[in-house]
Design a protein around this motif. Structure first.
Motif, PDB file in Angstrom:
ATOM      1  N   LEU A 267       5.534  -1.207  -6.005  1.00 52.37           N
ATOM      2  CA  LEU A 267       5.813  -2.614  -5.721  1.00 52.37           C
ATOM      3  C   LEU A 267       5.674  -3.494  -6.962  1.00 52.37           C
ATOM      4  N   THR A 268       4.669  -3.215  -7.798  1.00 48.96           N
ATOM      5  CA  THR A 268       4.367  -4.102  -8.923  1.00 48.96           C
ATOM      6  C   THR A 268       4.943  -3.636 -10.245  1.00 48.96           C
ATOM      7  N   GLY A 269       5.065  -2.333 -10.434  1.00 49.95           N
ATOM      8  CA  GLY A 269       5.544  -1.805 -11.697  1.00 49.95           C
ATOM      9  C   GLY A 269       4.493  -1.812 -12.798  1.00 49.95           C
ATOM     10  N   ASP A 270       3.277  -2.146 -12.468  1.00 48.39           N
ATOM     11  CA  ASP A 270       2.219  -2.252 -13.467  1.00 48.39           C
ATOM     12  C   ASP A 270       0.931  -1.662 -12.885  1.00 48.39           C
ATOM     13  N   PRO A 271       0.285  -0.746 -13.603  1.00 50.21           N
ATOM     14  CA  PRO A 271      -0.911  -0.122 -13.034  1.00 50.21           C
ATOM     15  C   PRO A 271      -2.059  -1.100 -12.795  1.00 50.21           C
ATOM     16  N   HIS A 272      -2.199  -2.105 -13.644  1.00 54.86           N
ATOM     17  CA  HIS A 272      -3.279  -3.083 -13.463  1.00 54.86           C
ATOM     18  C   HIS A 272      -3.011  -3.975 -12.249  1.00 54.86           C
ATOM     19  N   ASP A 273      -1.763  -4.435 -12.131  1.00 59.19           N
ATOM     20  CA  ASP A 273      -1.388  -5.241 -10.961  1.00 59.19           C
ATOM     21  C   ASP A 273      -1.496  -4.409  -9.676  1.00 59.19           C
ATOM     22  N   ALA A 274      -1.153  -3.116  -9.788  1.00 61.51           N
ATOM     23  CA  ALA A 274      -1.246  -2.231  -8.625  1.00 61.51           C
ATOM     24  C   ALA A 274      -2.697  -2.119  -8.159  1.00 61.51           C
TER      25      ALA A 274
END
Length: 187
Positions: free
Chosen positions: A33-40
């Protein structure tokens, strides 16, 4: 039942067990959904926090489905907020290199970043969660026709990005999965 919140002993075991069992799958969905591990990770934590607030007393009948629906809706809200706060975020380079995620090609990560939140959500639910149109509509809180439209437009946008990538890198055209196989047959 004495006590109450997710931090007290009576409900903690069930909630902690639920988190342990579902964390990896929810992180995968959040990353799609986010494309970013930190945002995930942030999205997953916020989702678990919401579930923790409900675990005792008003616990959802099917927490596995509820937690995924909450995650999808929190992500849509997150993207809307970011787009208001950072108007250039959508297509601009944020100064960070795009990382390859597992076996996912860099072009796909870049292409997913160009999708609208609803397109990205529909595609993630279709290909990561393997939901049908009805299941996606239930999670997103919209009609099946809207889901079909978002899947079609998102897939088309991915195909366009793949063509652009192939043109710029003189490589092979990456395969884009999707429901548009009928469109190709009609050409």
């Amino acid at each position: 039942m004495a006590g109450g919140g997710p931090g007290t002993e009576p409900g903690l075991g069930g909630f902690a067990d639920f988190m342990a069992v579902h964390q990896a799958a929810l992180l995968r969905l959040a990353h799609a959904l986010t494309g970013d591990p930190h945002d995930a990770w942030d999205l997953t934590q916020e989702t678990f926090a919401r579930l923790g607030e409900r675990w005792d007393g008003r616990r959802p009948d099917v927490p596995e489905a509820w937690v995924r629906t909450v995650m999808v809706r929190l992500n849509i809200d997150r993207v809307r907020r970011l787009r208001r706060e950072l108007p250039l975020l959508g297509g601009a380079d944020r100064g960070q290199p795009v990382q390859q995620v597992g076996a996912v090609d860099v072009w796909l990560v870049e292409a997913l970043a160009t999708l609208t939140p609803r397109q990205r959500t529909a595609l993630a639910l279709r290909y990561v969660e393997d939901l049908d149109v009805r299941g996606i509509a239930e999670r997103m809180g919209c009609s099946e026709g809207t889901v079909k439209s978002q899947l079609s437009r998102g897939t088309q946008r991915l195909r366009e990005h793949a063509r652009d990538h192939a043109d710029h890198h003189a490589g092979h055209l990456p395969a884009v999965p999707g429901p548009a196989r009928r469109e190709e047959a009609n050409r």
